[in-house]
Design a protein around this motif. Sequence first.
Motif, PDB file in Angstrom:
ATOM      1  N   LEU A  31       0.833  -1.195   0.000  1.00 14.97           N
ATOM      2  CA  LEU A  31       0.000   0.000   0.000  1.00 14.97           C
ATOM      3  C   LEU A  31       0.875   1.255   0.000  1.00 14.97           C
ATOM      4  O   LEU A  31       0.407   2.352  -0.296  1.00 14.97           O
ATOM      5  N   LEU A  32       2.139   1.055   0.352  1.00 16.52           N
ATOM      6  CA  LEU A  32       3.161   2.109   0.280  1.00 16.52           C
ATOM      7  C   LEU A  32       4.363   1.535  -0.466  1.00 16.52           C
ATOM      8  O   LEU A  32       4.557   0.320  -0.494  1.00 16.52           O
ATOM      9  N   LYS A  33       5.164   2.419  -1.036  1.00 20.58           N
ATOM     10  CA  LYS A  33       6.414   1.952  -1.632  1.00 20.58           C
ATOM     11  C   LYS A  33       7.477   3.038  -1.502  1.00 20.58           C
ATOM     12  O   LYS A  33       7.163   4.234  -1.485  1.00 20.58           O
ATOM     13  N   PRO A  34       8.765   2.624  -1.387  1.00 19.84           N
ATOM     14  CA  PRO A  34       9.849   3.614  -1.309  1.00 19.84           C
ATOM     15  C   PRO A  34       9.917   4.443  -2.587  1.00 19.84           C
ATOM     16  O   PRO A  34       9.846   3.896  -3.694  1.00 19.84           O
ATOM     17  N   ALA A  35      10.026   5.762  -2.430  1.00 18.95           N
ATOM     18  CA  ALA A  35      10.052   6.648  -3.603  1.00 18.95           C
ATOM     19  C   ALA A  35      11.380   6.582  -4.325  1.00 18.95           C
ATOM     20  O   ALA A  35      11.445   6.723  -5.554  1.00 18.95           O
ATOM     21  N   ASP A  36      12.481   6.360  -3.573  1.00 13.60           N
ATOM     22  CA  ASP A  36      13.803   6.348  -4.197  1.00 13.60           C
ATOM     23  C   ASP A  36      14.214   4.956  -4.659  1.00 13.60           C
ATOM     24  O   ASP A  36      15.182   4.796  -5.394  1.00 13.60           O
ATOM     25  N   GLY A  37      13.481   3.932  -4.192  1.00 15.08           N
ATOM     26  CA  GLY A  37      13.809   2.563  -4.581  1.00 15.08           C
ATOM     27  C   GLY A  37      14.997   1.990  -3.853  1.00 15.08           C
ATOM     28  O   GLY A  37      15.302   0.809  -3.972  1.00 15.08           O
ATOM     29  N   GLY A  38      15.715   2.798  -3.089  1.00 17.30           N
ATOM     30  CA  GLY A  38      16.929   2.344  -2.402  1.00 17.30           C
ATOM     31  C   GLY A  38      16.695   2.085  -0.934  1.00 17.30           C
ATOM     32  O   GLY A  38      15.652   2.375  -0.381  1.00 17.30           O
ATOM     33  N   GLN A  39      17.709   1.560  -0.275  1.00 16.47           N
ATOM     34  CA  GLN A  39      17.626   1.234   1.151  1.00 16.47           C
ATOM     35  C   GLN A  39      18.737   1.952   1.927  1.00 16.47           C
ATOM     36  O   GLN A  39      19.103   1.525   3.011  1.00 16.47           O
ATOM     37  N   ARG A  40      19.276   3.033   1.389  1.00 19.08           N
ATOM     38  CA  ARG A  40      20.451   3.668   2.013  1.00 19.08           C
ATOM     39  C   ARG A  40      20.071   4.465   3.250  1.00 19.08           C
ATOM     40  O   ARG A  40      20.759   4.414   4.256  1.00 19.08           O
ATOM     41  N   SER A  41      18.973   5.225   3.187  1.00 17.34           N
ATOM     42  CA  SER A  41      18.590   6.054   4.326  1.00 17.34           C
ATOM     43  C   SER A  41      17.935   5.216   5.415  1.00 17.34           C
ATOM     44  O   SER A  41      17.481   4.094   5.161  1.00 17.34           O
ATOM     45  N   GLN A  42      17.908   5.757   6.640  1.00 15.17           N
ATOM     46  CA  GLN A  42      17.240   5.072   7.749  1.00 15.17           C
ATOM     47  C   GLN A  42      15.768   4.915   7.430  1.00 15.17           C
ATOM     48  O   GLN A  42      15.167   5.751   6.763  1.00 15.17           O
ATOM     49  N   LYS A  43      15.163   3.817   7.920  1.00 15.85           N
ATOM     50  CA  LYS A  43      13.780   3.540   7.540  1.00 15.85           C
ATOM     51  C   LYS A  43      12.804   4.613   8.022  1.00 15.85           C
ATOM     52  O   LYS A  43      11.771   4.833   7.399  1.00 15.85           O
ATOM     53  N   GLU A  44      13.143   5.324   9.121  1.00 17.54           N
ATOM     54  CA  GLU A  44      12.254   6.395   9.591  1.00 17.54           C
ATOM     55  C   GLU A  44      12.256   7.597   8.645  1.00 17.54           C
ATOM     56  O   GLU A  44      11.292   8.368   8.620  1.00 17.54           O
ATOM     57  N   TYR A  45      13.350   7.750   7.886  1.00 20.09           N
ATOM     58  CA  TYR A  45      13.481   8.944   7.020  1.00 20.09           C
ATOM     59  C   TYR A  45      13.447   8.595   5.534  1.00 20.09           C
ATOM     60  O   TYR A  45      13.721   9.429   4.686  1.00 20.09           O
ATOM     61  N   ARG A  46      13.104   7.360   5.223  1.00 24.69           N
ATOM     62  CA  ARG A  46      13.046   6.950   3.822  1.00 24.69           C
ATOM     63  C   ARG A  46      11.788   7.529   3.163  1.00 24.69           C
ATOM     64  O   ARG A  46      10.675   7.330   3.657  1.00 24.69           O
ATOM     65  N   PRO A  47      11.925   8.269   2.060  1.00 24.28           N
ATOM     66  CA  PRO A  47      10.736   8.855   1.407  1.00 24.28           C
ATOM     67  C   PRO A  47       9.831   7.759   0.835  1.00 24.28           C
ATOM     68  O   PRO A  47      10.288   6.837   0.165  1.00 24.28           O
ATOM     69  N   MET A  48       8.534   7.866   1.126  1.00 20.34           N
ATOM     70  CA  MET A  48       7.564   6.850   0.716  1.00 20.34           C
ATOM     71  C   MET A  48       6.436   7.482  -0.098  1.00 20.34           C
ATOM     72  O   MET A  48       6.100   8.656   0.086  1.00 20.34           O
ATOM     73  N   THR A  49       5.842   6.669  -0.980  1.00 22.49           N
ATOM     74  CA  THR A  49       4.713   7.105  -1.814  1.00 22.49           C
ATOM     75  C   THR A  49       3.504   6.252  -1.483  1.00 22.49           C
ATOM     76  O   THR A  49       3.608   5.030  -1.348  1.00 22.49           O
TER      77      THR A  49
END
Length: 435
Positions: free
Chosen positions: A385-403
């Motif tokens: 229902l959500l997905k990472p906007a950048d497609g990567g896993q580099r940033s911390q999960k709390e600050y990972r941009p999501m769509t």
Amino acid sequence: MFRRKSIVKLAEDECLREVQRILRERLSQKSVQTKVYGLDSQRRHLLDLMRRCVSMGESNSALVIGPRGSGKTMLLQSVLDEVKSDKIAKENLLQVNLNGLLQTDDRIALKEITRQLQLVNAKKTTRRQGLGSFAETLAFLLEALKSGDKTSQPILFVLDEFDLFAHHKNQTLLYNLFDISQSAQTPIAVIGLTCRLDVIELLEKRVKSRFSHRQIHIFNSLTFEEYKEVFVEILSLPKTFPERKFMQQWNQHVKELSEETMTVDVLQRLYHSDKNIRALKSFLLLPVCKLTPDHCQLESTDFLESSQYLTMDSKAAMLHGVSVLELCLIIAMKQLTILYDGDPVNFEMVYNEYQKFVQRKGHSIQCYEKPVVLKAFEHLQALELLKPADGGQRSQKEYRPMTLLVDATQINDALQKYPNCPTEVKQWNTQEVHA
């Protein structure tokens, strides 16, 4: 409409079971509807080509091009049924069916041709003489085909997913089939079925030069009245049905059913979304499977239920099973997405928005600790229902941009149908967003 009592009585004599058997067989993917609607000129063209091959020993090649579900297989099957209605033509015509999804290279295709033409025993004889490689098998097959003349048995090669054969190394099979179709040897017809309009561009120059460049383009041009005719034809029982009275009553009921307002509305929605026959068969499968001695005739409500089942929004249906906390996070994310004009947001922003909502409502909404909320957020991501906007896993999960992958309409629908959804959550969803 016939009376229910007579149906139940006939069902006891296994008429209803026979109805299910006939209709399920007709609705199966292997069954091909042979009555063609709206393709008269294309059918005449293909029929003329096939008759010249069978009756006059004239070799030829053609491509039937059209989008998936437009009726390419149905058109070819209809033509073959008419050609084979002549007993002599039926006994005389040999047919080889190849599919680009199954015969992935020329070696496999040659083995299949050898098997279908029943040349296996002859091929075993050649193996005793030391033959068996791809080149030798090809040479053997070509010799067998070239040794005939116009009086030989005609052979029809049907190449389904024709564009995939163009990806075979050197296009050897296509070259040799088209080469024979250009010569006065064994009469063969090569019919390719494909959904690619640019398929000619995939052919090598030497293959193009031997292809007749006959292209039969088909598009689904069914009118709604013809679509209803197909609906009635599929559900009607054949005249060979063992119980004549039952057959007449059933067919009359189907005709009346096709004119009922609810049925017409459902068929119109299906027609405007996807009017190919394959989709119609899938739509009719559920009502047919529901036939039982207690439910012994088709009803308009059956078609409405089948339509709702086929058009069900999977994302909206998934929202009905999430927790209230997860619903709150989705609403918070929707509000932030509107506020930031569709830009991605991270968990920290969603959590802050959720905390503001809980603080405004006081004790009426349960407040969860941050680790619990993060776990719920991750569960929404696992449900896609959500997905990472950048497609990567580099940033911390709390600050990972999501769509967010669900829209406002789907969220509204889920909240309306959600059992015991708090009123505060529904009101929050409808509030206007202010910067």
